[in-house]
Design a protein around this motif. Sequence first.
Motif, short mmCIF file in Angstrom:
data_model
loop_
_atom_site.label_atom_id
_atom_site.label_comp_id
_atom_site.label_asym_id
_atom_site.label_seq_id
_atom_site.Cartn_x
_atom_site.Cartn_y
_atom_site.Cartn_z
N THR A 273 47.38 15.73 -35.15
CA THR A 273 46.75 14.67 -35.93
C THR A 273 47.72 13.49 -35.97
O THR A 273 48.93 13.66 -35.89
CB THR A 273 46.42 15.13 -37.36
N GLN B 149 49.94 11.06 -37.53
CA GLN B 149 50.65 11.10 -38.80
C GLN B 149 50.39 9.78 -39.53
O GLN B 149 50.60 8.70 -38.97
CB GLN B 149 52.15 11.31 -38.59
N TYR C 178 48.40 19.86 -36.34
CA TYR C 178 47.29 20.20 -37.24
C TYR C 178 47.04 21.71 -37.19
O TYR C 178 46.79 22.33 -38.20
CB TYR C 178 46.05 19.43 -36.79
N ASP D 169 32.16 14.45 -33.40
CA ASP D 169 32.21 13.59 -34.59
C ASP D 169 33.21 14.12 -35.62
O ASP D 169 34.02 13.37 -36.16
CB ASP D 169 30.83 13.46 -35.22
N TRP D 170 33.14 15.42 -35.89
CA TRP D 170 34.03 16.06 -36.86
C TRP D 170 35.49 15.89 -36.43
O TRP D 170 36.36 15.53 -37.24
CB TRP D 170 33.66 17.54 -36.96
N PHE D 171 35.77 16.15 -35.17
CA PHE D 171 37.12 16.09 -34.60
C PHE D 171 37.68 14.68 -34.66
O PHE D 171 38.81 14.45 -35.10
CB PHE D 171 37.05 16.60 -33.15
N GLU D 172 36.89 13.71 -34.21
CA GLU D 172 37.33 12.31 -34.20
C GLU D 172 37.51 11.75 -35.61
O GLU D 172 38.42 10.94 -35.84
CB GLU D 172 36.35 11.46 -33.40
N ALA D 173 36.68 12.17 -36.56
CA ALA D 173 36.80 11.70 -37.94
C ALA D 173 38.14 12.10 -38.55
O ALA D 173 38.65 11.42 -39.45
CB ALA D 173 35.65 12.25 -38.79
N ARG D 174 38.74 13.14 -38.04
CA ARG D 174 40.03 13.60 -38.54
C ARG D 174 41.20 13.07 -37.72
O ARG D 174 42.35 13.39 -37.99
CB ARG D 174 40.05 15.14 -38.56
N GLY D 175 40.89 12.27 -36.70
CA GLY D 175 41.94 11.69 -35.86
C GLY D 175 42.72 12.73 -35.09
O GLY D 175 43.94 12.62 -34.93
N LEU D 176 42.03 13.74 -34.58
CA LEU D 176 42.70 14.84 -33.90
C LEU D 176 42.72 14.67 -32.39
O LEU D 176 41.88 13.98 -31.82
CB LEU D 176 41.99 16.16 -34.25
N ILE E 39 41.72 24.56 -34.70
CA ILE E 39 41.09 23.62 -35.64
C ILE E 39 40.76 24.30 -36.97
O ILE E 39 40.32 23.65 -37.91
CB ILE E 39 39.83 22.92 -35.06
#
Length: 134
Positions: free
Chosen positions: A129, A131, A3, A101-108, A68
Amino acid sequence: MIYGIGTDICDVRRIRASLDRHGERFARKVLSDAELATWRARSERWPERGVRYLATRFSAKEAFSKAIGLGMRMPMSWRLCEVGKLASGQPVIVLHGGLKDWFEARGLSAHISVTDESDYAASFCVVETRQVPP
């Protein structure tokens, strides 16, 4: 899949000067509560060790913010990003609040490496991230 990648080098002398100028207020701005407790304990035993600890955390958070792609703007903030460590000593990124929350929402997921040597602290961060299958 990668990412983002971030790296940072920090002049330990600059961190020392900020501490001299602003005292603990500077450390409280940069460090999470857990990091602040570690910084205080290290500084008490050996002040230079505290300065280096703060410099490596500063550098790691800068590298993470670059990986990020946010820099130091919301939801990224100094205190919501923490550099912890595993039992093995390996450093890990621990996130809190809106940044988590932001990080987890993107599956990072993040991988961080930190080092310091005399006048410099350096960090390298790779953020991955999951794939998404086609």
